[in-house]
Design a protein around this motif. Structure first.
Motif, PDB file in Angstrom:
ATOM      1  N   ARG A 116       0.805  -1.175   0.088  1.00 29.15           N
ATOM      2  CA  ARG A 116      -0.197   0.348  -0.250  1.00 29.15           C
ATOM      3  C   ARG A 116       0.506   1.253   0.134  1.00 29.15           C
ATOM      4  NH1 ARG A 116      -0.364  -2.306   5.149  1.00 29.15           N
ATOM      5  NH2 ARG A 116       0.174  -1.221   7.062  1.00 29.15           N
ATOM      6  N   PRO A 117       0.646   2.644  -0.128  1.00 27.54           N
ATOM      7  CA  PRO A 117       0.757   3.458  -0.233  1.00 27.54           C
ATOM      8  C   PRO A 117       2.607   3.322   0.940  1.00 27.54           C
ATOM      9  CG  PRO A 117      -0.800   3.791  -1.689  1.00 27.54           C
ATOM     10  CD  PRO A 117      -1.188   2.618  -0.376  1.00 27.54           C
ATOM     11  N   LEU A 118       3.125   4.501   1.012  1.00 31.56           N
ATOM     12  CA  LEU A 118       3.551   4.306   1.854  1.00 31.56           C
ATOM     13  C   LEU A 118       2.798   5.634   3.172  1.00 31.56           C
ATOM     14  CD1 LEU A 118       6.691   4.175   3.312  1.00 31.56           C
ATOM     15  CD2 LEU A 118       7.250   6.429   2.254  1.00 31.56           C
ATOM     16  N   PRO A 119       2.527   6.882   3.117  1.00 38.28           N
ATOM     17  CA  PRO A 119       1.988   7.420   4.141  1.00 38.28           C
ATOM     18  C   PRO A 119       1.066   6.026   4.785  1.00 38.28           C
ATOM     19  CG  PRO A 119       2.017   8.592   1.879  1.00 38.28           C
ATOM     20  CD  PRO A 119       2.158   7.381   2.022  1.00 38.28           C
ATOM     21  N   LEU A 133       3.887  12.080   5.626  1.00 32.28           N
ATOM     22  CA  LEU A 133       3.919  12.538   4.046  1.00 32.28           C
ATOM     23  C   LEU A 133       2.613  12.113   3.362  1.00 32.28           C
ATOM     24  CD1 LEU A 133       7.252  10.317   3.098  1.00 32.28           C
ATOM     25  CD2 LEU A 133       7.059  12.522   3.951  1.00 32.28           C
ATOM     26  N   LYS A 134       1.408  12.160   3.930  1.00 35.70           N
ATOM     27  CA  LYS A 134       0.356  11.749   3.244  1.00 35.70           C
ATOM     28  C   LYS A 134       0.264  13.368   2.055  1.00 35.70           C
ATOM     29  CE  LYS A 134      -2.463  13.119   6.663  1.00 35.70           C
ATOM     30  NZ  LYS A 134      -3.061  14.656   5.976  1.00 35.70           N
ATOM     31  N   ASP A 135      -0.066  14.000   2.393  1.00 40.13           N
ATOM     32  CA  ASP A 135      -0.182  14.741   1.166  1.00 40.13           C
ATOM     33  C   ASP A 135       1.493  15.845   0.387  1.00 40.13           C
ATOM     34  OD1 ASP A 135      -2.577  15.946   2.542  1.00 40.13           O
ATOM     35  OD2 ASP A 135      -1.448  16.942   3.833  1.00 40.13           O
ATOM     36  N   ASP A 136       2.344  15.313  -0.109  1.00 43.06           N
ATOM     37  CA  ASP A 136       3.310  15.047  -0.661  1.00 43.06           C
ATOM     38  C   ASP A 136       3.944  14.021  -1.172  1.00 43.06           C
ATOM     39  OD1 ASP A 136       5.056  15.954  -1.930  1.00 43.06           O
ATOM     40  OD2 ASP A 136       6.644  16.527  -0.160  1.00 43.06           O
ATOM     41  N   GLY A 164       9.612  17.889  14.818  1.00 44.78           N
ATOM     42  CA  GLY A 164       9.585  16.469  15.100  1.00 44.78           C
ATOM     43  C   GLY A 164       8.831  15.582  14.450  1.00 44.78           C
ATOM     44  N   LYS A 165       8.457  16.137  12.408  1.00 42.67           N
ATOM     45  CA  LYS A 165       7.666  15.169  11.421  1.00 42.67           C
ATOM     46  C   LYS A 165       8.507  15.536  10.259  1.00 42.67           C
ATOM     47  CE  LYS A 165       2.976  17.500  12.630  1.00 42.67           C
ATOM     48  NZ  LYS A 165       2.547  15.753  13.260  1.00 42.67           N
ATOM     49  N   LEU A 166       8.547  14.380   9.204  1.00 43.75           N
ATOM     50  CA  LEU A 166       8.624  13.940   8.655  1.00 43.75           C
ATOM     51  C   LEU A 166       9.280  14.358   7.207  1.00 43.75           C
ATOM     52  CD1 LEU A 166      11.217  12.099   7.160  1.00 43.75           C
ATOM     53  CD2 LEU A 166       8.988  10.041   6.761  1.00 43.75           C
TER      54      LEU A 166
END
Length: 388
Positions: A116-119, A133-136, A164-166
């Motif tokens: 499935r998608p990484l995010p 990363l869900k919006d990128d 602290g976010k990726l």
């Protein structure tokens, strides 16, 4: 005659490229190396370090000097020390075996290996917070080659970000910026996408192959009898971290004897096809920053860039007076390591320091053993002052 002149002009650069670099200087003998180690320890105040020398793909010298802990127990060639980011070099070597076997394609987008998608994967302590990363959608461009050559676009680690976010700071593949998180992502792809256990693969494909009997990606109880603590820049001791999680970016414990075996096997290309071995130490992408850290910095103007410096796969490659070379460093607050090789003659120096102050002597020691190589020390360590 005109045709001959044209052919000569065309072939001359090829001939120059094929020519061997100047003969390297003779390497210092064991007694001289130990004397130089002692001198440099006094100059830096470092409590201990261990050194290995490889010549023509064979281990020819092993040295250990100083203390492995505050109690004064001696550091030996089989003392377990923290490998830090030398782990990345060993991990890349393992990955290229998978490439050789057709299990992994360096240029296939990593999403092709995931169910499935990484995010959509939940955040886990072992890995980075992929849901960030869900919006990128740019994560879909990432490949193993980009991750191994530090072109992911991530900061070094997500936990170092202010919030602290990726996040992706630039389009994947377009520039070099050192990122342990990129290696962690490739570990995730191997484990969640291909069903491999990276710790087991490292053990079988690297540590067992080279007879590295006191090396592991996680803590082993049998290490406790001969284990190195560390010293920080201000002289404080830090206990050895007993790491319980496999981390491709830097969880490896090892010894100087084991890392010498690894360096010798690596420079020989043992266990890899000629193509895979060449890819590891080939210039994959130019490095255009003034130093390695901070990782996210603006590129230098073209006239100020080092044209001899580039990212390999898990290593940095350079051109120097002895021809092509490559190296990998690794450190934390209490550890400083380096592994430097000159491709011609398959010569290497490995240094494991359980005192970060030893880093200030790395250029002098490597030069003493190998002669001038062209290692980009200033780029690696930024404004650090070196001893001579």
């Amino acid at each position: 005659m005109r045709l001959f002149a044209v052919l000569l002009a065309v072939l001359a650069p090829v001939t120059a490229l094929a020519a061997a670099p100047p003969a390297p200087p003779p390497m210092a003998d064991a007694a001289a190396v130990e004397a130089e180690m002692a001198r440099l320890m006094r100059a830096t105040g470092a409590q201990a370090w261990a050194v290995a020398v490889v010549d023509q793909g064979k281990v020819v010298q092993l040295h250990a000097a100083g203390k492995r802990n505050a109690a004064g127990d001696p550091l030996t060639t089989d003392t377990v020390m923290y490998g830090a980011s030398l782990t990345k070099m060993a991990f890349a070597y393992m990955v290229m075996q998978l490439v050789d076997e057709g299990v992994l394609d360096l240029d296939r987008p990593i999403g092709a290996y995931l169910e499935r998608p990484l995010p959509d994967y939940p955040a886990e302590k072992q890995y980075a917070p992929w849901p960030d990363l869900k919006d990128d959608p740019r994560w879909q461009r990432l490949t193993a080659r980009m991750l191994l050559s530090h072109r992911s676009g991530f900061a070094n680690f997500a936990f170092l970000e202010p919030d602290g976010k990726l996040r992706l700071h630039f389009d994947p593949g377009t520039r070099y910026a050192y990122s342990g998180e990129g290696l962690i992502l490739l570990q995730f792809v191997l484990e969640r996408g291909l069903g491999l256990e990276v710790g087991a693969e490292m053990q079988r494909r690297v540590f067992d192959r080279f007879g590295m009997t006191r090396t592991s990606m996680t803590w082993r109880a049998d290490f406790a009898g001969n284990l190195a603590d560390g010293w920080t820049q201000d002289g404080r001791t830090e206990p050895h971290d007993e790491r319980s999680r496999v981390r491709a970016a830097g969880s490896m414990d090892t010894t100087i004897a084991d890392m010498a075996r690894f360096a010798a096997g690596y420079v020989r290309g043992e266990g890899l096809s000629a193509k895979a071995r060449a890819a590891l130490v080939r210039a994959q992408w130019p490095i255009t920053t003034a130093s390695q850290f901070p990782t996210l910095q603006d590129a230098l103007a073209p006239a100020k860039r080092r044209r001899d410096l580039a990212a390999g796969l898990g290593v940095v490659v350079f051109q120097g007076p002895q021809g092509r070379g490559f190296y990998k460093g690794g450190h934390d607050d209490a550890v400083g390591n380096t592994l430097v090789c000159v491709a011609w003659r398959q010569r290497c120096v490995v240094v494991l320091g359980n005192d970060v102050r030893a880093e200030a002597a790395f250029p002098a020691l490597v030069r003493f053993v190998l002669g001038e190589t062209g290692v980009p020390w200033t780029w690696e360590y930024g404004g650090k002052a070196f001893v001579e």
